[in-house]
Each structure stands twice: as C-alpha cells, then as structure tokens.
Design a protein around this motif. Structure first.
Motif, mmCIF file in Angstrom:
data_model
loop_
_atom_site.group_PDB
_atom_site.id
_atom_site.type_symbol
_atom_site.label_atom_id
_atom_site.label_comp_id
_atom_site.label_asym_id
_atom_site.label_seq_id
_atom_site.Cartn_x
_atom_site.Cartn_y
_atom_site.Cartn_z
ATOM 1 N N ILE A 210 0.842 -1.191 0.000
ATOM 2 C CA ILE A 210 0.000 0.000 0.000
ATOM 3 C C ILE A 210 0.878 1.241 0.000
ATOM 4 O O ILE A 210 0.620 2.201 -0.730
ATOM 5 N N GLU A 213 2.357 1.789 -3.395
ATOM 6 C CA GLU A 213 1.303 2.261 -4.287
ATOM 7 C C GLU A 213 1.035 3.745 -4.053
ATOM 8 O O GLU A 213 0.899 4.531 -4.995
ATOM 9 N N LEU A 450 -23.672 -3.203 -5.022
ATOM 10 C CA LEU A 450 -22.719 -3.779 -5.975
ATOM 11 C C LEU A 450 -21.554 -2.821 -6.177
ATOM 12 O O LEU A 450 -20.393 -3.228 -6.175
ATOM 13 N N HIS A 451 -21.910 -1.547 -6.326
ATOM 14 C CA HIS A 451 -20.863 -0.555 -6.539
ATOM 15 C C HIS A 451 -19.918 -0.494 -5.338
ATOM 16 O O HIS A 451 -18.702 -0.475 -5.480
ATOM 17 N N CYS A 453 -19.301 -2.799 -3.269
ATOM 18 C CA CYS A 453 -18.475 -3.997 -3.204
ATOM 19 C C CYS A 453 -17.374 -3.957 -4.248
ATOM 20 O O CYS A 453 -16.360 -4.637 -4.106
ATOM 21 N N SER A 454 -17.595 -3.175 -5.316
ATOM 22 C CA SER A 454 -16.620 -3.246 -6.398
ATOM 23 C C SER A 454 -15.448 -2.302 -6.165
ATOM 24 O O SER A 454 -14.392 -2.488 -6.746
ATOM 25 N N ILE A 455 -15.620 -1.281 -5.315
ATOM 26 C CA ILE A 455 -14.502 -0.351 -5.180
ATOM 27 C C ILE A 455 -13.511 -0.838 -4.130
ATOM 28 O O ILE A 455 -13.833 -1.618 -3.250
ATOM 29 N N ARG A 456 -12.301 -0.360 -4.271
ATOM 30 C CA ARG A 456 -11.239 -0.720 -3.360
ATOM 31 C C ARG A 456 -10.558 0.546 -2.891
ATOM 32 O O ARG A 456 -10.607 1.569 -3.567
ATOM 33 N N PHE A 458 -6.912 1.519 -2.152
ATOM 34 C CA PHE A 458 -5.519 1.096 -2.251
ATOM 35 C C PHE A 458 -5.402 -0.422 -2.193
ATOM 36 O O PHE A 458 -4.619 -0.986 -1.455
ATOM 37 N N GLY A 459 -6.257 -1.069 -2.979
ATOM 38 C CA GLY A 459 -6.167 -2.519 -3.106
ATOM 39 C C GLY A 459 -6.968 -3.277 -2.085
ATOM 40 O O GLY A 459 -7.185 -4.469 -2.238
ATOM 41 N N PRO A 461 -10.437 -4.253 -0.468
ATOM 42 C CA PRO A 461 -11.865 -4.115 -0.799
ATOM 43 C C PRO A 461 -12.577 -3.223 0.208
ATOM 44 O O PRO A 461 -12.417 -3.386 1.416
ATOM 45 N N MET A 463 -15.616 -2.963 1.174
ATOM 46 C CA MET A 463 -16.591 -3.559 2.083
ATOM 47 C C MET A 463 -16.025 -4.807 2.743
ATOM 48 O O MET A 463 -16.765 -5.679 3.162
ATOM 49 N N LEU A 492 -5.371 -7.401 5.485
ATOM 50 C CA LEU A 492 -5.021 -6.697 4.255
ATOM 51 C C LEU A 492 -4.568 -5.258 4.489
ATOM 52 O O LEU A 492 -3.703 -4.766 3.796
ATOM 53 N N TYR B 128 -24.343 -4.432 -15.168
ATOM 54 C CA TYR B 128 -23.411 -3.787 -14.246
ATOM 55 C C TYR B 128 -22.731 -4.825 -13.368
ATOM 56 O O TYR B 128 -21.522 -4.761 -13.131
ATOM 57 N N VAL B 136 -16.815 -9.470 -7.183
ATOM 58 C CA VAL B 136 -17.683 -8.470 -6.554
ATOM 59 C C VAL B 136 -19.038 -9.086 -6.221
ATOM 60 O O VAL B 136 -19.606 -8.839 -5.150
ATOM 61 N N GLN B 379 -4.986 -6.802 -4.754
ATOM 62 C CA GLN B 379 -4.980 -6.521 -6.167
ATOM 63 C C GLN B 379 -5.292 -5.044 -6.293
ATOM 64 O O GLN B 379 -6.177 -4.549 -5.638
#
Lengths: 507, 380, 378
Positions: A210, A213, A450-451, A453-456, A458-459, A461, A463, A492, B128, B136, B379
């Motif tokens: 991290i 990065e 969903l959104h 859950c999809s973002i991170r 600095f690597g 996750p 959520m 993590l 989506y 995800v 990742q």
C-alpha cells in the motif's frame, strides 16, 4: 489503478534560473530579477568586522516569513564578529561549521533549492567571491496553537487537533507514538506551491504494498498547486468517479495515531490541519474515537444507530414515495387515512413534494454550514416556522412529508461524514421510487451495494469487513466488542504483524 | 487482468442464494400437494449424487472452468460443439429467469408498466454486475445473504401461531407417483441447475473443497426450501398453494403482526428479487464465459453487456403469457434440462477421470505447477 | 452527457409513471355488499372512507357508493361512473353477501376478490340474514366509524363469546376446494339498540359447495366451535340442580382443547371428539351452592352432560342439512387415508350416518374471587 487526469503536462516554477557566479553583486542581481515586484524580498548587506573587511555578505529573505531574532542573533551577529580566512570555498564551510548558530545550514548552488528556501521562510546567505550560497533555517511565520477541532468533537478524548504546519502535526503524532518505527517520508507536490506532503506510517505494521502504491500515485501527480488535503485525495484515490470516499480525513492526532496502529498510513499536507488516512474502508464512516473510550455496549449501540441512520437517511423519502404512490396496501389503514387527510388539498404530486422539500432542506443545511453564528437564529426561524408550520397550514406541503424529510435530515446529520454519497443515492432512490415503487428502490440498493463492493481503497476491498461472512470480523465494524477481543489488526490493511495484544490477561 | 477469486464461504453463499432463486418465485411443484416436503427430501438426495459429480469435475481440475476443460478433454471441435450446446442452455435459462422476474414484478404490482421497462432495468443491473465481475458478486451476495435469511426466518417465526401442521396430513395419500414427479421437478429446477457453477468454477479458490461447497449449499438451500414449502402449506393448505401463481410470495400476504404490520408480501418480494437477480447473474456470467470461449475473446467483460441486453430484450418475446411461463417452468423444464444437467456433466466427468489418470501417469510435476497457491490478497 | 442522462431520466419520470397512483385519487374501500337484483345483475354497495370531509385528525366519514353490473368486475368498474377517483380495494375488510347471492353460489362473486392482486386474502366474508345486503350500510355502528370496521372488530372479539367464527377468504377457498369439509361464514343481521339500527353477528351460514343451505344460531355456533376446536373463551351456562334447587350456573371458559379421533370398525366410521374445557365458576344463581368437592363434581357432571347433549343435537341438525362443516371428512382423510379412498366418494351419504361420540371433560379450575356462595343470613 484509476487514471488520474492532470490538467498540466509539465509545470515549471519559472523560466529564469540562477547561475551562481563569483561576484556577490551579480548573484544578488539575479535574485532581485526573480523577485522583482515582491517588496517583501529583502537583501541585507553586511561585512565582517575583525578581519577581511573586504569580505561582504548579503542575507536574502522574505519579510514576514522569517524570525527576525534568528537572523539577528544566529546569522548576522556571529558573522560580523567572526574571524574568517580568505579562501572562499573554505568560507562557506567555515561559516556553516564555526560561525552560524543554527540547527540547519547548508551550502548550495542549486537554483531551485535556493529559491524555494527563500520562499519557505529560510534565508540565503550570499558571500563575496564564493560560488556557494548558504541556506540557513530561519522559518518564523505565525501559526495557531492546537485546539479541539470543531468538526470532530469527542466526549472523552484529548482537546487537541492538528494545526497547519506539517512539522507541528508530525510532532503531535510523534508525542503519542514513542517508537523509532514511526517513519516520516517527505515529498513535495505542486510546481508552484511546493507543498510538503508527509507520509507517516509505522514500519512493520503498515502494508508495504500500500505504501509503495501511495508513493507511486503521489509521484504521478503533476499539478501547479496543492492547497487542500481533499484535492490531493481526489487525485490519488481509487474509484475517482464514485461518490464514496476511499480516503479518510481527520483533524485529530489521537485518531491518526489509532489509525497508524491499525496499520493505516497517514498523509500530512502542509498548510492544512486535515490529514488523510488510508486505506479507508466503509465501516470507518461509522466509527468514532469515542467508541473506544465509552462502554462497549453503548458504543455498539451507537454504531448500530449510525448504520440504521445511514440506511434511513438514504431510503426514508424513497420508501415514503413508494408506499404512498405505489403500495398503499402496505400502509396500515389508520395511517393511510391520516396521510390521505394530510394530503387533502395539497396541489403537488407526492414525488415533487418530497424531492422539493429535500432540496429545500439541503439549502437550509448548506446555508447554515458557512453562516456566522449571529445569523443562525434567523435561519432556524425561517426553517422551522416558515417552511414547517406555515407551509403545512397553507396546504402547500403535507405534514407527513415534512415529518419524513425531518427524519431524513436528522439521520443525515448523524452521518455527516458520508454526506456526498448520501445526497446522491437518496435523490436517485427517491426518483426510482417514483418510477418503479419499491422495486425501484430495491434495484437502486442492489446497484449501490454492488458498486460499494466493487470499489477498493488502495487494493483493499471497500466492504471487506462486511463481506467476509466471518462473524468475528464484525467485532469492530457493526459492533464494538470489548477492547480485549480486538486483538488483531484489520486484514489486508496491515502487513505481517497482526497481533495487538499479547495475551488476554488484560481483562 | 488478475484472476478473480471467490473464497469457499462466498461460493457456498452464492450457491445457496442461487438455489433459493426460482424456488421462491414459482414455488415447487403442485402435484404432490401436502407431500411436497417428501418430494423435496427425495430431490435433495438425488441432487447430492449429481452434485458429487459436479464437485468431482471441479476437484479434478481446480482453477479451470467447464469451457477450458471441454477444450482439454474433447479436443477443439467436439469441445466447441459441447460448449455450444451448453451455452445455449445457459442462454435459454437465463432468458427464462429474466422473464420470470419481470413477469413476477409486473403481475404483483406494476401491472401497468410495460414489461420492456422492467426487463431493461433488470438488464442494466445484471450488466453492471457482470462488469464488476464475479468476485464483486461474491462479496455482494455475502451482504445480502444474511439479510435474506433473517427476513425469511422472521417471516416464518412471526406467523407461528397461524400454522396448522394438520394441513400436512395425510401423508402420501395419492401414493408415491405424484411425489416422485415433483421430486424430479425440484431436482431439475433449482438443485441440478447448479451445473452452471461448472462454468464459473475457475474462480473458486484453489484451496476450497468443491464437495464441501456443493454439499453445504445443498443442505442450506434445501432446508430453506423445505421451510418455505412447509410454511406455505401450514399457512394456507395445499389447495391454495396449487391455486396461486406465486405461492411463496402470497403466503406473506396473510402473515400479519397485529393490525399494523400487514400485507408484508413486498418484503418477501425483496428476497425474491435479490435471489433471482443472483441466479440470473450467475447464469449470465457463465453464458458470457461460454460465449467468449466460443468466440475466442480473452475477457468475458467485453461481451457481457451486449449479451445481457440481447437476452433481456429477447425475454420479452419468449412467452405469450405468464400462465404458460409457470407451466413451462414446472412441467417442461425438468425434461428439457436432462441433457445439460445430467448427460453432459456425466460425459465430462468420465472423460475427466480418464484424463486425470493419464496425466498422473505421464507427468507428475504438472500438478505442482498447476496448483501453486493462489493469491487472495492484494490486487490494485 | 449530463444533459442526455437528465433527459432520459425526465422521459421516464415525468411522462410515464405507469403505476404511479397519487393518493388524492384514491377512494378507500372498507367493505362492500353484493345483492342480486331482478334482471340478474349484481348490485353492489361499497362503503368507502370519504377523506374529503375529513379534518386534519384523519378520521374519514363513511360514504356509500352503489352500482350495478353484469358481473362483479363490471359492477365494480361501473362504480367509477358515479365516483370519479379510483376505488382502492386493498384496505377493504369485509364483504357481505345477500342470502340470494349466497344461495346461488358465492364463487362467482369471490373469484374476483381472490384473483385481483390488490385485494386482501384476509378479507372477511359475511352472509346477510335479511333481504337486501345493502341494508347493512344503513345502520349506525356503535364503536367504529364505519360498518365494515365494526364488523371486523366484532369478529375479532369472538374470543370473548365463541358465538361466531373468524373466517378469512383464503380459508373459504381452502374449505371449498378441500375434500370432506364445507364452507361456513359468519352471518350478520340488523337489530335495534336504543332505537337506532345497528348490526349484530348472528351465528353462522352453512354452505354446501358454494351454495348456502342453512344457518346456525349463536348458541349452536358455540357448540360448533367446541366441536371444531375453535373455542378461545366464552361462557358455558349450565342448568344446574343442587339438592333440589334449580338455577343457572355460568362457567367462564379459560381455555379449551379438542382432540379428534377417527375410527373404522366393521365397515363403519365413527368419530370421537374429546373436549377438554377449563373453566372458572363465575356466576352462581343457586342459593347456597357450596364449594365442596361433591357439589363441584356434580356440577361438572351436569355440565358435561349438557355440553354433550347440545353438541349432539347440533351434529344431528347438521347431518340433516348434510353439509360437513365440521370437516369430519377431511379428518378421516388425514387419519384414515385408506378408508377415505373408499368412503370418500360417497361422503354425502356416509356423513349422514356418521357416528360421532362426544366426550366432554369440563374442569372447574377456580371459583373466581369467592371461596363460597354468598349466604343470606336470617
């Protein structure tokens, strides 16, 4: 890795460069050219008294940025009284080593270094017949004393907050963390502003990937100036288009230290009391420093309240719209009848009424945020009386909508830190509810989750703690387990060293 | 692009939600009446056998999905052919499911809204989700799964004084035949549909045990359906159950707490839409993988969005009316699904066993490189 | 881009809110009655909550809308002709059928109710014991604002009397489609209280198939409840005799449980009903009735006998009507599925000759607040 769009390809401070020459006059002229038009630029000429009277000196500084006492006592006075040899190369070294009473002095010929030293409040000493100039630390601008930040009050916490100078902030952190593992890496950002950025972390706890990065992302930033921590965050954070912030901000050194101990990295930005903490995960929004100093049951309760508030504030108006315009059968008969009675005579459709009032509430909030205290009375009268009572009595809006919007506003105030996503999602959900009823809301919530859950960050996750399906991971998210259960750092986020408490004798 | 990975727990949860999916909309078969629970148990027993086959295939070649495997086992031409048939199945069922969802929403409350709009919204959502990727979805479903379970159990518990377990009697009144017929339907309908997971098995964490995933998912999903079926019958009796178009949904209609909480069937709709959404997404994900294999495209994501919208649009023309849709789901589908749920997996399994045995003989090092520890960590 | 999104959103939200129905346009239906008029049309009277005259306190006045149509749905739609806003059925609680409609078969009426997604499955059906069901809405409810609400409240109050039965529409369907069980619905009639007309629940209506075949009065309903395990409370009035003195003793039912057993012997089905009633002695009209064990046991015996006799009479009456409202058939089906396969086809005849054995077990748990009877000192 998100792509960061930077407006300026290469930005340089100025075309003019200083080429250090032998003659003091020539050198001074170059400096005066560059600072032409800046009346605070000062050049003080003096010479040595005892010997070598021909050896002239000139001290360059910006008035107001320097501490005059340092210049007088540590630079000018010792030099005037000094015995100096003729050799100029030696002179710079001798002056640094034997004459100047300063913790920081350095000789340099680098144009950028000299200029930025002057700009940052240090002074530059030019010496006759010498290619080198000496940079002497003499910063002396005013800063305020640490006081409790208004935005982040704690009941049982220190009454100290970060201030503007970066090193003072580092000191505030360091005072609480007496370990040599606390590392401070300084970088500069902004071609014009040369803002100092300090990356603070604890070696062995912070995750190296991290850190690497982060440094890489900061290095990629090329911008003319960086005034606020927030704009830096926007440049380096993941999912830049998302309303969710993946970098946290705090004004409290104690919070920063707690984050450091969890393995997070703190980024200090010079000139602002707001520091960034990263990686920043979703549950952080619901945590407060007080949680760890108040009773664990009460803290868990408050956290649950905050989470419920979050969901209420984004869904309450939407659910109201959906229920009253699509699913009236779900409303208990008695309640439906009072809603009907309240709406009797109101001309606007429910959806317009609700969205309109939400906008008005946001206007009230926005007006109040940056308003002098003297005006806040007028604001509350306007808000409560005119918009509340009068509008209902004049049958412009119905009382139920006011209640719903008030609930939304109240729960929104409780979750101030997630303001941006809340406003966006709430509006979207309300419109969806007006379009497809509860299914619209459901679709909207599925999309939002969903959104999320999809973002991170600095690597990591965003959520992570909520999605691990491991009930143990909830101990410091939705709930706050007693301190002796919080034995591990977040996965993590931190690196190999995960254990926080050696044994459980502490209980 | 780094490989997406879902861990064992997420895989289980995904599969359970998948199983819950359509069982909650059209319910289970209506021939066996009050004996539906027996049919469920028989179906679970049957499913555990075929699921063992699925799990074995995954276990033999961890980290590979069905399409990679087909290529490896049957060669390019035959493999492509089988993949084509299987992809057709994925497409067709995905189509049905999207139709089911939009039909369901339309009948129960949005009767004046054009179906294409609902299908469009569903399509946007699925597209989506596919763009976000299976990892995800694995995380997402871990948030919604506890919510679904809590809501269902709460609904079942608050109705407890309305239950009349006498309605489950008499046992096996009509004999075993209708029960077996329903059991076959249930076997084919949610349970053996987990064959789809062969298509995404490449995303399972390599350390995870596929047998465990399938068995636990079957157990939880089966128990959930059992609870739902028993609840429906104990509340309304088998007669009402077979009469209603969407029985599990309707049961919530008569559950009430005092005078205040009533008509809470929409809460049930939350469960249904979420579970079905998960199910469609898994289907479409598998479908997109299959298509990208057939068309030799590296990243399934490039294909996913157009595929989803094509499917959503096509779903509108699938059936003339909802009655036929439910009939098809309950009566035709089980037979239709036999080749895809039983025959193809069996073929693949036999071929895989032989291949694996040969592999072991020839190169024993192959496996060590194949199963190098996967990295679930960072990742960026 | 932003403009595009905004326009698309606008197109969706402003032009086409397909199912968006503003509450202003809704007229809440609380209940309705169905009559048959001479020319074969359905005549419905709909009780709605009129919110237009309601103040901010949110209590609507009842407003009656009447309309006529060839089918139920037609009649309902025709109501829009007389009432501009849409009728909203999801909050209706009661449907009252006239005797004529019930005799011709209620299915034609209720099919609409069950099929429609808007109406509730827990709506309460009633049969009006009188000429025109619409009369019911001309009465004045005593505690509620609207007749339908009053009806529902009265029905839910049944646990204090056990003189009527709480029936919901989905139960009607279940009974109608189920084998060996017939439909009952509460009956309602109009009486006068203090000169004002008001409604009264008066027993049960018995159906065979979906056609009305008879009524039970209130007391018979109570025994019906005993025989079907529906008793939650209520009173048991015993014509007691103690040492030659006659009088009424009222037992309050604390709880009651009924167990059924179907037997098959010598080609004959018999049903045993075991009723356990726990009561308390609350009202004694016999002078100097002692609280001794003997007296209480004697009282129990008399209560048992009386209960047994009453239920037997009821069953006899129902057997004559020949409608298995007790669900004895379904009981046989559940307990003796094999026998049912054989006998079930001809259940109508079998039901008539069904032997029912009733074993009541009345228990007197306490004698309320008094230890003994109040004695008149001379």
């Amino acid at each position: 890795m998100p792509k960061h769009k930077n407006s300026l390809p290469t930005v340089s401070i100025s075309n003019k460069k200083i080429i250090m020459l032998k003659s003091l006059e020539d050198n001074l002229k170059q400096f005066e050219d560059i600072f032409q038009g800046d009346d605070s630029f000062m050049a003080r000429h003096f010479a040595c008294v005892r010997k070598n009277k021909s050896l002239k000196f000139c001290l360059l500084y910006l008035d107001g940025m320097v501490d005059a006492a340092i210049l007088d006592n540590s630079i000018i006075k010792p030099i005037i009284n000094a015995h100096l040899p003729d050799d100029c190369e030696a002179n710079a070294d001798i002056i640094i080593n034997q004459v100047i009473f300063s913790h920081y002095a350095k000789k340099s010929q680098e144009s950028d270094e000299l200029l930025s030293a002057i700009i940052m409040g240090d002074s530059v000493l030019l010496i006759e017949n010498c290619y080198d100039a000496v940079i002497v630390s003499s910063k002396g601008w005013k800063s305020r004393t640490p006081s409790e930040p208004e935005g982040e009050k704690l009941i049982r916490g220190p009454r100290e907050g970060f201030v503007e100078p970066i090193l003072d902030n580092l000191a505030l952190i360091r005072r609480r963390l007496a370990t040599p593992d606390l590392k401070y890496k300084e970088m500069t950002i902004g071609v014009e502003t040369k803002t100092k950025i300090g990356i603070v972390y604890i070696e062995g706890i912070a995750n190296k990937q991290i850190l690497a990065e982060l440094i890489e992302r900061i290095n990629k930033v090329e911008i003319d100036g960086m005034v606020l921590a927030g704009s830096l965050a926007e440049l380096i954070q993941d999912a830049p288009y998302s309303p969710f912030e993946t970098i946290g901000f705090t004004e409290r050194p104690d919070v920063a230290v707690a984050d450091l101990l969890e393995g997070r990295i703190i980024v200090l930005v010079d000139g602002t009391p707001i520091t960034m903490t990263l990686p920043y995960l979703f549950e952080k929004f619901f945590q407060s420093g007080d949680d760890y100093s108040l009773n664990y049951l009460f803290s868990s309760f408050s956290r649950l309240l905050r989470m419920i508030s979050f969901w209420l504030t984004i869904t309450a108006p939407a659910i109201y719209v959906a229920l009253t315009t699509y699913h009236q059968e779900m409303i208990p008969t008695a309640l439906l009848m009072s809603i009907l009675a309240a709406r009797e005579g109101v001309p606007f459709p429910t959806i317009v009424e609700t969205v309109g009032l939400l906008v008005i509430f946001e206007i009230l909030r926005e007006a109040g945020t940056r308003m002098p205290i003297s005006l806040s009375n007028a604001l509350s009268i306007l808000g409560a009386l005119v918009l509340g009572t009068a509008a209902v009595e004049a049958k412009i809006v119905s009382a139920t909508v006011i209640t719903v919007v008030a609930l939304t506003g109240l729960t929104g105030l409780m979750t101030q830190r997630i303001k941006a996503p809340i406003v966006v999602i709430r509006t979207a959900l309300t419109l969806l509810a007006g379009f497809m009823g509860l299914y619209g809301i459901l679709y909207g919530i599925i999309f939002v989750t969903l959104h999320m859950c999809s973002i991170r960050s600095f690597g990591v996750p965003y959520m992570m703690e909520f999605t691990s399906l491991n009930p143990g991971d909830l101990r410091d998210t939705a709930l706050r387990a007693p301190i002796w259960f919080l034995r591990h750092r977040p996965k993590l986020v931190s690196s190999s060293n995960k254990t926080r408490q050696a044994n459980r004798l502490g209980q | 692009m780094q490989k997406e990975i879902i861990n064992q727990k997420q895989a289980i949860v995904l599969m359970v939600t998948f199983i819950m999916g359509s069982g909650t909309i059209v319910g289970t078969g209506d021939k066996s009446g009050q004996d539906i629970w027996i049919a469920l148990l028989i179906a679970m027993a049957g499913a555990s056998i075929i699921m063992a086959v699925y799990a074995r295939i995954i276990k033999l070649f961890p980290g590979m999905d069905l399409f990679d495997l087909l290529d490896k086992l049957f060669g390019r031409i035959l493999g492509k052919f089988i993949a084509l048939i299987f992809t057709w199945y994925l497409f067709h069922v995905g189509l049905n499911l999207i139709r089911n969802t939009s039909e369901f929403i339309r009948i129960i409350s949005l009767d004046a809204t054009p179906q294409c709009v609902i299908a469009l919204f569903t399509g946007v959502l699925i597209a989506y989700a596919l763009r976000c990727g299976i990892e995800v979805i694995g995380r997402w479903v871990s948030i919604f799964f506890p919510v679904i379970i809590v809501i269902s159990i709460t609904l079942s518990v608050i109705a407890v004084d309305m239950y009349d377990f006498d309605r489950l009697k008499p046992v096996l009144y009509e004999g075993l035949k209708p029960v077996l017929s329903d059991a076959f339907g249930i076997f084919a309908h949610p349970f053996a549909e987990t064959v789809v997971f062969l298509g995404i098995a490449g995303c399972f964490q390599k350390q995870s045990n596929p047998h465990k995933i399938f068995n636990i998912a079957l157990l939880i999903g089966g128990l959930y359906m059992l609870m739902l079926a028993v609840r429906t019958i104990a509340l309304m009796g088998p007669v009402n159950k077979s009469l209603q178009m969407f029985p599990p949904y309707i049961t919530a209609r008569i559950i009430k707490i005092g005078d205040f909480f009533q008509r809470i069937e929409l809460i049930n709709a939350v469960i249904i839409v979420t579970a079905v959404f998960t199910k469609v997404t898994v289907y479409m994900f598998s479908f997109a993988k299959g298509m990208s294999y057939l068309l030799k495209i590296d990243d399934y994501r490039t294909l996913s969005t157009p595929l989803v919208f094509f499917t959503a649009a096509y779903s509108i023309f699938l059936f003339d009316n909802a009655l036929f849709m439910v009939k098809w789901a309950l009566n035709v589908f089980p037979y239709y699904a036999i080749p895809f749920e039983i025959i193809i997996p069996l073929l693949v399994w036999i071929a895989a066993e032989i291949k694996a045995r040969n592999d072991k003989k020839t190169t024993s090092q192959n496996q060590s490189t194949n199963s190098s520890g996967s990295n679930a960590g960072m990742q960026c | 881009m932003v403009v595009l999104i905004f326009n698309i959103a606008n197109a969706f939200i402003l032009t086409s809110c397909w199912n968006y129905k503003e509450t202003d346009n809704l007229t809440l239906v609380r209940g309705f009655s169905v009559d048959r008029v001479e020319d074969g049309n359905y005549f419905i009277s709909i009780e709605t909550a009129d919110m237009h005259q309601a103040g901010t306190e949110g209590k609507g006045k009842a407003a009656i809308i009447e309309s006529e149509g060839e089918s139920m749905f037609d009649a309902v739609r025709n109501a829009v002709l007389v009432n501009v806003p849409r009728l909203y059925w999801a909050h209706s609680t009661a449907v009252i059928l006239s005797q004529q409609v019930a005799q011709e078969g209620f299915l034609k009426v209720l099919d609409f109710l069950i099929r429609d997604a808007e109406t509730r499955l827990d709506i309460h059906p009633f049969v009006y014991r009188g000429e025109y069901a619409k009369e019911i809405f001309n009465t004045t409810p005593i505690s509620a604002v609207m007749v339908s609400e009053e009806l529902k409240d009265m029905l839910h109050g049944q646990k204090f009397t056990s003189k009527t039965l709480l029936v919901q529409i989905y139960e009607v369907i279940e009974r109608l489609e189920g084998e060996g069980i017939s439909v009952v619905m509460p009956a309602v009639c109009v009486t006068e209280v203090n000169g004002a007309k008001t409604i009264k629940l008066c027993g049960l209506a018995i159906f065979k198939g979906d056609k009305l075949v008879g009524f039970l009065d209130e007391d018979e309903t109570k025994y019906f409840c005993f025989a079907t395990d529906e008793v939650d409370g209520g009173l048991l009035v015993v014509d007691a005799e103690h040492e030659g003195k006659k009088g009424k003793i009222t037992l309050e039912i604390l709880n009651s449980g009924t167990r059924f057993k179907a037997r098959y012997k010598d080609d004959e089905i018999s049903i045993q009903i075991r009723i356990r009633v726990r009561t308390s002695m609350n009202d004694v009209q016999i002078e100097e009735f002692p609280s001794t064990d003997n007296a209480i046991n004697d009282l129990k015996r008399q209560a048992n006998e009386q209960l047994k006799k009453d239920i037997e009479n009821l069953i006899k009456k129902v057997q004559e009507i020949n409608s298995d409202i007790f669900g004895f058939g379904s009981l046989v089906k559940k307990q003796l599925p094999k026998v049912w396969k054989e006998k079930g086809k001809d259940w109508d005849n079998n039901f008539k000759e069904l032997k029912v054995e009733i074993i009541p077990e009345v228990e007197i748990v306490h004698t309320a607040l008094l230890k003994d009877s109040i004695k008149k000192g001379d």
